[in-house]
Write a protein that holds these residues in place. Structure first.
Motif, PDB file in Angstrom:
ATOM      1  N   ASP A   1       0.875  -1.169   0.000  1.00  0.00           N
ATOM      2  CA  ASP A   1       0.000   0.000   0.000  1.00  0.00           C
ATOM      3  C   ASP A   1       0.915   1.222   0.000  1.00  0.00           C
ATOM      4  O   ASP A   1       1.193   1.837   1.036  1.00  0.00           O
ATOM      5  CB  ASP A   1      -0.911  -0.012   1.233  1.00  0.00           C
ATOM      6  CG  ASP A   1      -2.022   1.032   1.136  1.00  0.00           C
ATOM      7  OD1 ASP A   1      -1.841   2.011   0.390  1.00  0.00           O
ATOM      8  OD2 ASP A   1      -3.054   0.855   1.798  1.00  0.00           O
TER       9      ASP A   1
ATOM     10  N   CYS B   1      -0.385   4.709   1.408  1.00  0.00           N
ATOM     11  CA  CYS B   1      -0.394   4.812   2.875  1.00  0.00           C
ATOM     12  C   CYS B   1       1.026   4.823   3.440  1.00  0.00           C
ATOM     13  O   CYS B   1       1.301   5.495   4.440  1.00  0.00           O
ATOM     14  CB  CYS B   1      -1.188   3.659   3.474  1.00  0.00           C
ATOM     15  SG  CYS B   1      -2.977   3.834   3.257  1.00  0.00           S
TER      16      CYS B   1
ATOM     17  N   ALA C   1      -3.399  -4.705  -2.072  1.00  0.00           N
ATOM     18  CA  ALA C   1      -2.382  -3.785  -1.539  1.00  0.00           C
ATOM     19  C   ALA C   1      -2.096  -4.171  -0.088  1.00  0.00           C
ATOM     20  O   ALA C   1      -2.991  -4.137   0.747  1.00  0.00           O
ATOM     21  CB  ALA C   1      -2.853  -2.339  -1.634  1.00  0.00           C
TER      22      ALA C   1
END
Length: 338
Positions: free
Chosen positions: A162, A165, A319
């Motif tokens: 991810d 993030c 992800a």
């Protein structure tokens, strides 16, 4: 039979079993008793018999081969992850053929070559594919999974960290550490990993009302990263740098300390992305976002096997979270634990 081609019929005759039993013994997942397996393998060894994998693929329509496409291996994350990927596929009874391509123009030729091997599936690592190539593979009923890459368009399955993030986490950590002039060293702008990490990083800064102090580009290359670092610190140097991967971050730290005479993290904090083995070395002790290779590999294998068996043909986009590994290359804010 030293000068003759040994066949499965010869093995069956010597072992005292049927030819279909020989076939089952040498077919991954085939059903045969231990007694039959022992007899067949003993006979095969005596005769010097080796099963013809390609001939079996012609009959079954399955080669048990996965084509693995790789653009580069200089980033240590890829050799480690691809070794895990190959081992997992072999545990599932698949052989892995590795194909290298060094540029976008060469990928079409590589895909043509892979398809010639009658592969059951393709995993593309650190490679960007066009929608046209994906459709071509789909027309041959060959599924594709992107590993550590994603496509904004096209019906690709993909497994990534991810990255958005992860970029946000890097920004939050540096802001919490009291940094005011935070910069970013990018990788190749054409890649999804670079794009998503930077977007997330900028979003994290924006949430705190901050702008990016400066931006360099190291093209995921250590030498270029070093050159970009020198330029970044010529005028109004930053007090913190988020680097798009560890491969470049190690070069950034060496350049800061040995060419520019700066201390890390006293003068400047550095954060990377990947958590390669060298990141934990005493020379670096790099704070970094970890790409969870084991989880990424498991998800990639799950998806490719589901698509080969048609258990789930729908594109899947996964992800995996990237935890922050806190070491000593960046100032540690209060409340953040190593």
């Amino acid at each position: 039979m030293a000068n003759e081609k040994v066949t499965s019929t010869d093995v069956a005759k010597l072992a005292g079993v049927s030819q279909s039993a020989v076939s089952r013994v040498f077919t991954p997942g085939g059903s045969a008793s231990k007694k039959t397996v022992d007899k067949v393998k003993k006979a095969a060894e005596e005769l010097g018999y080796r099963p013809n994998v390609l001939a079996r693929a012609m009959v079954s329509g399955k080669s048990r081969i996965i084509g693995l496409v790789v653009a580069y291996l200089n980033n240590q994350f890829y050799p480690d992850a691809l070794e895990k990927l190959s081992n997992r596929l072999q545990e599932e009874g698949y052989h892995v053929l590795v194909f290298m391509t060094h540029n976008a123009e060469g990928i079409e030729e590589v895909i043509d070559e892979i398809l010639d091997y009658q592969v059951d599936g393709i995993i593309a690592a650190s490679v960007d594919l066009s929608s046209e190539l994906a459709e071509r593979c789909r027309s041959f009923s060959v599924p594709i999974v992107l590993f550590n890459r994603s496509q904004q368009t096209g019906n690709f399955s993909s497994v990534t960290s991810d990255n958005f993030c992860g970029g946000m986490t890097a920004a939050e950590f540096l802001i919490a550490g009291g940094h005011k002039k935070i910069s970013y060293l990018a990788g190749q702008d054409s890649t999804s990993t670079q794009r998503d990490r930077e977007i997330g990083f900028r979003a994290g800064l924006s949430q705190a009302g901050m702008d990016l102090h400066s931006r360099g580009n190291g093209m995921f290359d250590m030498e270029k990263a070093s050159e970009a670092t020198i330029r970044m610190f010529e005028n109004d140097p930053p007090d913190a740098v988020f680097v798009a991967n560890d491969h470049m971050a190690l070069a950034v730290m060496d350049t800061l300390r040995f060419e520019l005479g700066l201390k890390v993290p006293e003068d400047v904090s550095v954060i990377g992305y990947d958590n390669v083995d060298a990141a934990s070395w005493p020379s670096y002790r790099l704070t970094t976002l970890e790409q969870c290779a084991d989880v990424m590999v498991s998800e990639t294998v799950r998806i490719i096997l589901q698509q080969i068996s048609h258990e789930n043909d729908a594109p899947q986009k996964v992800a995996i979270g990237s935890p922050l590994i806190i070491r000593q290359s960046a100032r540690i804010p209060g409340g953040w634990k190593r």
